[in-house]
Design a protein around this motif. Structure first.
Motif, PDB file in Angstrom:
ATOM      1  N   ALA A 308       0.844  -1.301  -0.028  1.00  0.00           N
ATOM      2  CA  ALA A 308       0.008   0.021   0.087  1.00  0.00           C
ATOM      3  C   ALA A 308       0.774   1.042  -0.140  1.00  0.00           C
ATOM      4  O   ALA A 308       0.398   2.273  -0.454  1.00  0.00           O
ATOM      5  N   LEU A 309       2.170   1.259   0.409  1.00  0.00           N
ATOM      6  CA  LEU A 309       2.920   2.373   0.527  1.00  0.00           C
ATOM      7  C   LEU A 309       2.988   3.352  -0.916  1.00  0.00           C
ATOM      8  O   LEU A 309       2.861   4.514  -0.665  1.00  0.00           O
ATOM      9  N   PRO A 310       3.262   2.822  -2.010  1.00  0.00           N
ATOM     10  CA  PRO A 310       3.402   3.563  -3.074  1.00  0.00           C
ATOM     11  C   PRO A 310       2.276   4.428  -3.422  1.00  0.00           C
ATOM     12  O   PRO A 310       2.286   5.866  -3.631  1.00  0.00           O
ATOM     13  N   ALA A 311       1.046   4.047  -3.276  1.00  0.00           N
ATOM     14  CA  ALA A 311      -0.097   4.653  -3.512  1.00  0.00           C
ATOM     15  C   ALA A 311      -0.371   5.718  -2.480  1.00  0.00           C
ATOM     16  O   ALA A 311      -0.794   6.756  -2.858  1.00  0.00           O
ATOM     17  N   MET A 312      -0.142   5.445  -0.978  1.00  0.00           N
ATOM     18  CA  MET A 312      -0.260   6.610  -0.092  1.00  0.00           C
ATOM     19  C   MET A 312       0.814   7.767  -0.474  1.00  0.00           C
ATOM     20  O   MET A 312       0.598   8.943  -0.367  1.00  0.00           O
ATOM     21  N   ALA A 313       2.129   7.237  -0.756  1.00  0.00           N
ATOM     22  CA  ALA A 313       3.269   8.022  -1.248  1.00  0.00           C
ATOM     23  C   ALA A 313       2.682   9.216  -2.322  1.00  0.00           C
ATOM     24  O   ALA A 313       2.987  10.164  -2.404  1.00  0.00           O
ATOM     25  N   ASP A 314       2.096   8.370  -3.336  1.00  0.00           N
ATOM     26  CA  ASP A 314       1.672   9.293  -4.360  1.00  0.00           C
ATOM     27  C   ASP A 314       0.416  10.368  -4.176  1.00  0.00           C
ATOM     28  O   ASP A 314       0.457  11.207  -4.512  1.00  0.00           O
ATOM     29  N   ARG A 315      -0.303   9.888  -3.152  1.00  0.00           N
ATOM     30  CA  ARG A 315      -1.403  10.760  -2.542  1.00  0.00           C
ATOM     31  C   ARG A 315      -0.771  11.926  -2.006  1.00  0.00           C
ATOM     32  O   ARG A 315      -1.140  13.136  -2.301  1.00  0.00           O
ATOM     33  N   ILE A 316       0.113  11.792  -1.103  1.00  0.00           N
ATOM     34  CA  ILE A 316       0.904  12.892  -0.599  1.00  0.00           C
ATOM     35  C   ILE A 316       1.605  13.713  -1.546  1.00  0.00           C
ATOM     36  O   ILE A 316       1.404  14.877  -1.591  1.00  0.00           O
ATOM     37  N   GLY A 347       7.801   8.234   4.465  1.00  0.00           N
ATOM     38  CA  GLY A 347       8.997   8.878   3.779  1.00  0.00           C
ATOM     39  C   GLY A 347       9.734   8.170   2.945  1.00  0.00           C
ATOM     40  O   GLY A 347      10.046   8.947   1.892  1.00  0.00           O
ATOM     41  N   THR A 348      10.159   7.008   3.096  1.00  0.00           N
ATOM     42  CA  THR A 348      10.891   6.199   2.009  1.00  0.00           C
ATOM     43  C   THR A 348      10.228   6.029   0.985  1.00  0.00           C
ATOM     44  O   THR A 348      10.792   6.259  -0.188  1.00  0.00           O
ATOM     45  N   ALA A 349       8.811   5.924   1.027  1.00  0.00           N
ATOM     46  CA  ALA A 349       8.148   5.880  -0.036  1.00  0.00           C
ATOM     47  C   ALA A 349       8.019   7.272  -1.015  1.00  0.00           C
ATOM     48  O   ALA A 349       7.841   7.501  -2.146  1.00  0.00           O
ATOM     49  N   LEU A 350       7.834   8.326  -0.176  1.00  0.00           N
ATOM     50  CA  LEU A 350       7.717   9.668  -0.662  1.00  0.00           C
ATOM     51  C   LEU A 350       9.213   9.999  -1.491  1.00  0.00           C
ATOM     52  O   LEU A 350       9.093  10.772  -2.549  1.00  0.00           O
ATOM     53  N   GLU A 351      10.497   9.447  -0.721  1.00  0.00           N
ATOM     54  CA  GLU A 351      11.582   9.641  -1.703  1.00  0.00           C
ATOM     55  C   GLU A 351      11.489   9.217  -2.955  1.00  0.00           C
ATOM     56  O   GLU A 351      11.862   9.777  -3.901  1.00  0.00           O
ATOM     57  N   ALA A 352      10.947   7.975  -3.115  1.00  0.00           N
ATOM     58  CA  ALA A 352      10.947   7.191  -4.419  1.00  0.00           C
ATOM     59  C   ALA A 352       9.880   7.946  -5.328  1.00  0.00           C
ATOM     60  O   ALA A 352      10.048   7.958  -6.542  1.00  0.00           O
ATOM     61  N   ALA A 353       8.791   8.453  -4.789  1.00  0.00           N
ATOM     62  CA  ALA A 353       7.719   9.065  -5.497  1.00  0.00           C
ATOM     63  C   ALA A 353       8.195  10.521  -6.136  1.00  0.00           C
ATOM     64  O   ALA A 353       7.956  10.793  -7.071  1.00  0.00           O
ATOM     65  N   LEU A 354       8.664  11.118  -5.436  1.00  0.00           N
ATOM     66  CA  LEU A 354       9.387  12.533  -5.678  1.00  0.00           C
ATOM     67  C   LEU A 354      10.593  12.492  -6.267  1.00  0.00           C
ATOM     68  O   LEU A 354      10.942  13.351  -7.258  1.00  0.00           O
ATOM     69  N   GLY A 355      11.408  11.643  -6.360  1.00  0.00           N
ATOM     70  CA  GLY A 355      12.754  11.352  -6.908  1.00  0.00           C
ATOM     71  C   GLY A 355      13.776  12.579  -6.735  1.00  0.00           C
ATOM     72  O   GLY A 355      13.761  13.190  -5.844  1.00  0.00           O
TER      73      GLY A 355
END
Length: 860
Positions: A308-316, A347-355
């Protein structure tokens, strides 16, 4: 992440312990990495003045989430290599609150198959304590163990003996805490092997010997896995000197703060500086997954969270991208005390999402009071102070966020659990307000507080119990939000409903009316076929919206300002679905536009004759103070829902539901004189009354049917996705919101007048309805629907008999006349009517089914 990359991330030109070392003679002695991992600070503590501040723990020093998680994960991999894969599967990992809850969880990740539990300082009502221990040098000593599975510590939840207990702390300084823990747990569940994990081992030679002797006494093997090793050299008298230095620094800072406050007040008198906006970001936290390890976290939980982490990071990331101004490049994810792991993984997923376009950092708030000194040689440069916001068992007190102020973060994502989403969090001196002083945008993500299903106040495991106040029972889902449910933006409203979109509920209008009036069915057990407006009617809606937008904007502003003045500073808007929902969204937008407030807004079901959704009320009480809840509706007719709500709240409290809800309704228009809080008492056309779902986020009227809605379920509703081409929900909101600035001055005057006026309900409308019911031979007030809004509903959803129109009523009734013409319903002009119009439902199936002439009614 490689060790080299981690070291590069933590290297600094000036060692962040030099300020303390120079003044107190404290020295770190150990391997070459030690000063990269640790800095020094001072705290007011009678047992130990100095504080070792980790650069990779993510507590006091913002750090890249991948570095923080990687540090724990690597230690876990080393433990797995030490034990072997087979023994690692029989291990249980225990982390220490509050500092090491995230580190311990990351270690468990590195072991892969091990369940995780952390100690806690938060008692949870109904959860039986499985153990506890003391931490001698800490400012808050008592640790509780509250696993959902009582066998977790013994068997890891597998049913077999757990051969190894892995204990994780951020630093291994004296060994006292670990000895206390092993001594307590060994008495309950003896085992042959323990592994102690820490980022740094700072024990003296004597402490090392003491652990060896202790292991021999209990007959168990004790291994130690650490990243770095050293000692702290403390000169004689360092405690007293440290306390004196802290006192001197605090006195000096107090003087500077007083001057700074005077300067800020002077500046504020010249220029009003707006704080950063606070936006609630709604994450689809996976159902059944705990928010942390307080009650245990299994490998199955881990797998569900990872998915579920990638989708939550994408929402943020999407919310950050929607912020005004340039996209944030320097973002902090801020956790909350023991809630470290979930924010870390976001936070780790958001790092990946924002690049590479953004720089993400992670840290958490803390209970620990530490002196801040703005010097590059000191580990704690700045601190924010704010009140505790999770109703702690040891009473109110200050909490802290370090190295956030002045760090230049473009945005801060604050992550808390629902227990901590309280008025204190949103207060003018609360955490969110303090963060808003130092960043351009604050996002708030609230995770559902996990309460074990086995919580048992009687001490009998396996007995379910309601969650304590402001904690969410595990059975209750999060609100439904757009775009998955409704066409409204997710921040506009959370629907406390269950999705029945795939259930066939519609019936022809005449069939429904016959069943309702004959007593064969309740109106909430089915839905009318959604009325699709003709092109002529749609054009009428558009014209009416443009003509009345400013008038509605004035009413929205007036009712919102009244609510803020009397129920502020941060009311929780709860609209009565569905007519109240567009009004609730507009009130929320007014508060945000005029005051920078991000008010929570939910939609809840209330059904005439059946009461309000009690499950939804319990959800609200689990997440907010009931006293802050303000119920919102579109308009009043005769006041039936006003009375229904008051009776329902009384019944809810009498049945043991949480107390404190105020049953008063705030409405846009109150032509019936039924409420105290309103935008106007004029009966005029509110264009949202002209349509059904297509002006209400494509959501149906709510449904309550025993075969679909259980006693612990939310009431139901449908999302008509197929009507998206006809949807004008956004047009309605945007057209009115565009007039907010234009009417601001008028709203200010109107709100002042209302706040000073006698607004006691007159119930004039109810008296008129009773008179009309008898005069027209209906003898049932439920079939008399007064006001423009209610009359519109009669024409759209019921079998209308006739329409009474106030003589001389003009443009406000154009759509009424058009609908009546389309359905072949006569419109009768009358005098002495307190409303612009009244709709009469066909009384064909009532006991008094006669018309005004005394003859039986034969047809429509």
């Amino acid at each position: 992440m490689s060790e080299r990359a981690t070291r590069e991330e933590t290297v600094d030109v000036v060692w962040s312990g030099s300020w303390v070392a120079e003044r107190l003679g404290v020295a770190l002695e150990g391997d070459g990495e030690l000063q990269e991992l640790l800095g020094l600070a001072l705290r007011r503590n009678p047992k130990r003045a100095h504080l070792l501040v980790s650069n990779v723990l993510g507590k006091h020093v913002p750090q890249r989430p991948s570095v923080v998680h990687g540090a724990g994960f690597e230690l876990g991999e080393r433990v797995r290599a030490l034990l072997g894969a087979q023994e690692a599967r029989r291990a249980v990992v225990l982390g220490y609150a509050e500092t090491a809850t995230g580190l311990g969880h990351a270690v468990a990740d590195g072991l892969r198959d091990a369940p995780y539990l952390h100690s806690t300082r938060r008692p949870v009502a109904g959860v039986e304590q499985a153990g506890g221990f003391e931490e001698s040098h800490s400012h808050a000593t008592s640790h509780l163990l509250l696993p959902e599975d009582r066998d977790l510590l013994a068997s890891g939840g597998t049913g077999a003996d757990a051969s190894v207990l892995v204990l994780v702390d951020d630093e291994f300084s004296t060994g006292n805490t670990v000895l206390n823990t092993i001594r307590a747990l060994h008495a309950l569940h003896p085992r042959e092997r323990y592994v102690i994990v820490a980022l740094v081992d700072m024990r003296s030679a004597g402490d090392r010997d003491r652990l060896t002797v202790f292991a021999a006494e209990i007959g168990a093997r004790v291994d130690l896995v650490t990243r770095s090793t050293g000692t702290v050299a403390l000169p004689d008298g360092v405690l007293e000197r440290g306390q004196a230095l802290v006192a001197a620094q605090e006195a000096e800072q107090a003087g500077r703060a007083e001057k700074a406050e005077e300067a800020e007040e002077a500046a504020a008198a010249v220029e009003d500086v707006d704080s950063a906006p606070v936006t609630r970001v709604h994450l689809d936290w996976p159902a059944g997954v705990p928010d942390g390890g307080r009650h245990g976290f299994t490998p199955a939980h881990r797998a569900a969270l990872e998915a579920a982490l990638p989708a939550m990071a994408d929402r943020i990331a999407a919310e950050l991208g929607d912020a005004a101004g340039p996209a944030p490049r320097h973002v902090l994810v801020l956790g909350f005390e023991e809630l470290m792991y979930a924010p870390l993984r976001l936070g780790t997923a958001l790092e990946a999402a924002l690049g590479a376009d953004a720089e993400v950092r992670y840290s958490t708030t803390t209970r620990s009071p530490v002196l801040a000194v703005d010097d590059p040689g000191y580990a704690i440069r700045t601190r924010l102070v704010f009140p505790a916001h999770d109703d702690p068992a040891d009473g109110p007190g200050d909490r802290y966020a370090y190295n956030v102020a002045g760090a230049g973060f473009d945005a801060v994502v604050a992550v808390v659990d629902s227990t901590a989403d309280t008025p204190e969090l949103h207060a003018p001196d609360g955490l969110l307000a303090r963060l808003a002083e130092y960043t351009g945008h604050v996002l708030l993500a609230v995770l559902p507080s996990y309460v074990p299903a086995t919580a048992a106040p009687t001490g009998v495991p396996g007995t379910p119990t309601p969650a304590p106040e402001r904690q969410e029972p595990a059975v209750l889902p999060e609100p439904l939000r757009g775009p998955d449910f409704s066409s409204y933006a997710p921040q506009d409203v959370g629907w406390l409903l269950q999705d029945l979109s795939d259930t066939e509920l519609e019936a022809p209008t005449e069939e429904r009316e016959e069943a309702i009036q004959s007593g064969g069915a309740h109106y909430a057990e089915s839905l009318p076929v959604e009325y699709q407006p003709s092109a002529e009617y749609q054009a009428l809606f558009t014209a009416a919206l443009e003509a009345s937008a400013a008038r509605i904007a004035r009413a929205v502003g007036t009712v919102t300002e009244t609510v803020l003045a009397e129920r502020g500073p941060r009311p929780v808007l709860v609209s009565l679905a569905r007519a109240g929902t567009p009004v609730g969204v507009l009130m929320r937008r007014w508060a945000q536009h005029r005051h920078g407030l991000d008010l929570p807004h939910y939609a809840i079901s209330i059904v005439r004759g059946r009461g309000i959704d009690a499950t939804a009320l319990r959800w609200l009480a689990a997440h907010h103070d009931p006293a802050d809840v303000v119920f919102v509706d579109g308009w009043t007719g005769k006041g039936a829902i006003t009375r229904e709500l008051a009776a329902a709240i009384t019944e809810f409290e009498a049945s043991g539901g949480p107390a404190g809800f105020d049953p008063e309704i705030s409405v846009l228009a109150d032509p019936g004189g039924c409420v105290r809080t309103y935008g106007t008492r004029e009966d005029f056309l509110i264009p949202s009354a002209c349509l059904n779902s297509t002006v209400s986020g494509l959501i149906s009227r709510t449904v309550l049917r025993a075969d679909l809605v259980g006693p612990d379920d939310f009431h139901g509703g449908k999302f008509y996705r197929e009507l998206a081409d006809s949807d004008v929900s956004g047009l309605f909101l945007d057209t009115i919101a565009a007039r907010f600035d234009e009417v601001a001055g008028q709203v200010e005057e109107a709100a002042k007048e209302l706040l000073a006026a006698d607004r006691a309900p007159t119930w004039e409308g109810w008296a008129a309805v009773e008179r009309i019911s008898e005069e027209y031979g209906i003898h049932d007030v439920n079939l008399v629907k007064p006001g423009v809004g209610e009359t519109t509903r009669v024409l759209l959803r019921r079998v209308p008999w006739k329409i009474l129109a106030k003589r001389g009523a003009g443009a406000d009734l154009e759509h009424i006349r058009l609908l009546a013409e389309q359905r072949g319903v006569p419109v009768e002009e009358v005098d002495d009517l307190p409303y612009s119009c009244v709709g009469l439902i066909h009384p064909r199936f009532t006991r008094g089914a006669t018309g005004a002439d005394g003859k039986a009614v034969q047809g429509a």
